[in-house]
Scaffold this active site. Sequence first.
Site, mmCIF file in Angstrom:
data_model
loop_
_atom_site.group_PDB
_atom_site.id
_atom_site.type_symbol
_atom_site.label_atom_id
_atom_site.label_comp_id
_atom_site.label_asym_id
_atom_site.label_seq_id
_atom_site.Cartn_x
_atom_site.Cartn_y
_atom_site.Cartn_z
ATOM 1 N N ASN A 190 -3.144 6.629 6.788
ATOM 2 C CA ASN A 190 -1.680 6.650 6.725
ATOM 3 C C ASN A 190 -1.261 7.190 5.355
ATOM 4 O O ASN A 190 -1.882 6.886 4.348
ATOM 5 C CB ASN A 190 -1.149 5.229 6.942
ATOM 6 C CG ASN A 190 0.349 5.089 6.751
ATOM 7 O OD1 ASN A 190 0.808 4.193 6.068
ATOM 8 N ND2 ASN A 190 1.124 5.966 7.352
ATOM 9 N N GLY A 191 -0.202 8.005 5.365
ATOM 10 C CA GLY A 191 0.339 8.521 4.108
ATOM 11 C C GLY A 191 0.471 10.023 4.104
ATOM 12 O O GLY A 191 -0.522 10.743 4.206
ATOM 13 N N ASP A 192 1.710 10.503 4.032
ATOM 14 C CA ASP A 192 2.021 11.926 3.832
ATOM 15 C C ASP A 192 1.826 12.821 5.052
ATOM 16 O O ASP A 192 1.887 14.040 4.923
ATOM 17 C CB ASP A 192 1.213 12.520 2.666
ATOM 18 C CG ASP A 192 1.612 11.949 1.315
ATOM 19 O OD1 ASP A 192 2.716 11.371 1.235
ATOM 20 O OD2 ASP A 192 0.837 12.067 0.359
ATOM 21 N N GLY A 243 4.652 7.336 9.673
ATOM 22 C CA GLY A 243 5.779 6.470 9.364
ATOM 23 C C GLY A 243 7.054 7.243 9.140
ATOM 24 O O GLY A 243 7.767 7.604 10.080
ATOM 25 N N ARG A 244 7.332 7.540 7.874
ATOM 26 C CA ARG A 244 8.639 8.111 7.522
ATOM 27 C C ARG A 244 8.938 9.431 8.229
ATOM 28 O O ARG A 244 10.089 9.727 8.524
ATOM 29 C CB ARG A 244 8.715 8.296 5.999
ATOM 30 C CG ARG A 244 8.850 6.982 5.240
ATOM 31 C CD ARG A 244 8.737 7.170 3.735
ATOM 32 N NE ARG A 244 7.373 7.518 3.329
ATOM 33 C CZ ARG A 244 7.039 7.915 2.119
ATOM 34 N NH1 ARG A 244 7.979 8.055 1.190
ATOM 35 N NH2 ARG A 244 5.788 8.187 1.815
ATOM 36 N N LYS A 279 -3.349 -3.809 8.073
ATOM 37 C CA LYS A 279 -2.867 -2.609 7.377
ATOM 38 C C LYS A 279 -2.762 -2.956 5.897
ATOM 39 O O LYS A 279 -2.156 -3.960 5.520
ATOM 40 C CB LYS A 279 -1.506 -2.157 7.905
ATOM 41 C CG LYS A 279 -0.988 -0.877 7.227
ATOM 42 C CD LYS A 279 0.232 -0.327 7.957
ATOM 43 C CE LYS A 279 0.614 1.041 7.402
ATOM 44 N NZ LYS A 279 1.397 0.980 6.172
ATOM 45 N N CYS A 303 2.607 -3.955 2.063
ATOM 46 C CA CYS A 303 3.994 -3.756 1.642
ATOM 47 C C CYS A 303 4.108 -3.900 0.125
ATOM 48 O O CYS A 303 3.735 -4.934 -0.442
ATOM 49 C CB CYS A 303 4.917 -4.759 2.322
ATOM 50 S SG CYS A 303 6.632 -4.583 1.796
ATOM 51 N N PRO A 353 4.597 0.340 11.247
ATOM 52 C CA PRO A 353 5.595 -0.738 11.217
ATOM 53 C C PRO A 353 6.503 -0.557 10.009
ATOM 54 O O PRO A 353 6.056 -0.690 8.873
ATOM 55 C CB PRO A 353 4.736 -2.005 11.089
ATOM 56 C CG PRO A 353 3.472 -1.536 10.439
ATOM 57 C CD PRO A 353 3.267 -0.103 10.809
ATOM 58 N N MET A 354 7.764 -0.220 10.255
ATOM 59 C CA MET A 354 8.701 0.037 9.155
ATOM 60 C C MET A 354 9.895 -0.907 9.274
ATOM 61 O O MET A 354 10.551 -0.964 10.330
ATOM 62 C CB MET A 354 9.173 1.489 9.184
ATOM 63 C CG MET A 354 8.073 2.492 8.911
ATOM 64 S SD MET A 354 8.635 4.216 9.038
ATOM 65 C CE MET A 354 8.682 4.418 10.832
#
Length: 331
Positions: free
Chosen positions: A204-206, A228-229, A141, A102, A18-19
């Site tokens: 999540n992450g990287d 995500g990104r 999250k 967040c 979710p972004m």
Amino acid sequence: MPKIGNIILPDFPLLLAPMEDVSDPPFRRLCKLHGADLMYSEFISSEGLIRDAMKSKQKLDIFDYERPVGIQIFGGDEDAMEMSARIVDAVQPDLVDINFGCPVKKVVCKGAGAGVLKDVDLMIRLTKAVIKGTNLPVTVKTRLGWDESSINIDEVAERLQDIGVQALTVHARTRAQMYKGHSDWSHIERIKNNPRITMPIFGNGDIDSPEKALEYKNKYGLDGMMIGRAAIGYPWIFNEIKHYFATGEKLAPPSMTDRIEAARNHLIWSVEWKNERLGVVEMRRHYTNYFKGIHSFKEYKQKLVTTDGINQLLDVFTEIEDVYKDYVFTE
């Protein structure tokens, strides 16, 4: 296969994060087409929902073709979280997710998002309020902790599961790290290996390549991962990862035709969902990612971010398609 309530996910699912200002229905539609298994809305303010704020309400829009899909809410007040959960419940997504991760100041200062990591008792009360307000599965999250000296994800995971949370996604950074530095998935691995933990645990992450996805899948033994990104302007990453898992081989990068088609569809769907003015303006942030690394593209990027009408923009896409029809991507 991981299970969240009645939702049965495929073996090692890939989740779309979710972004804010990114994970709207047009973007989710693209990611679903390209292999995302479970997606979430942009995070939605509980107070905004209760005030009937137009932007918050619009974020509740979900469509059957994107299921399973969750709606994510955040806030720091128990009554507001319960009331917003009831509003979300009426829309009938497949699950409700709570954002306790967040890191941005405007959210943290309200005692929401990652700000709750400093008060686990409050986190539990807020989560209980959401569970009380919905008949849907509730997931969370969050992050590892507030900073390196206060990593408390082990306690958080156990206590959330004990009150009925049905899955946990952990961004493997602290709030203090924001989005900088390296993520440390060893903390998530430790949660997964905790014999008390039975709910699905997602990392999540990287994750920005099929190679890294496979490395982390094998190394940490989690139930799935959230991306995500790396998906912004590159929705193909989901199917690329799945193909690499299955074959050990990398798919060819998306062609110029693929990129134009995705960006064009993203624009059209954004205009259909929002309106022409907003759809055109809010798409401008995405073009750099769709056309990253393409030689001599500056002139066309300028046209894409300055042209105001949908029909004129579609003409620009046609022009790009003609000029770059023989463009070859290399690794």
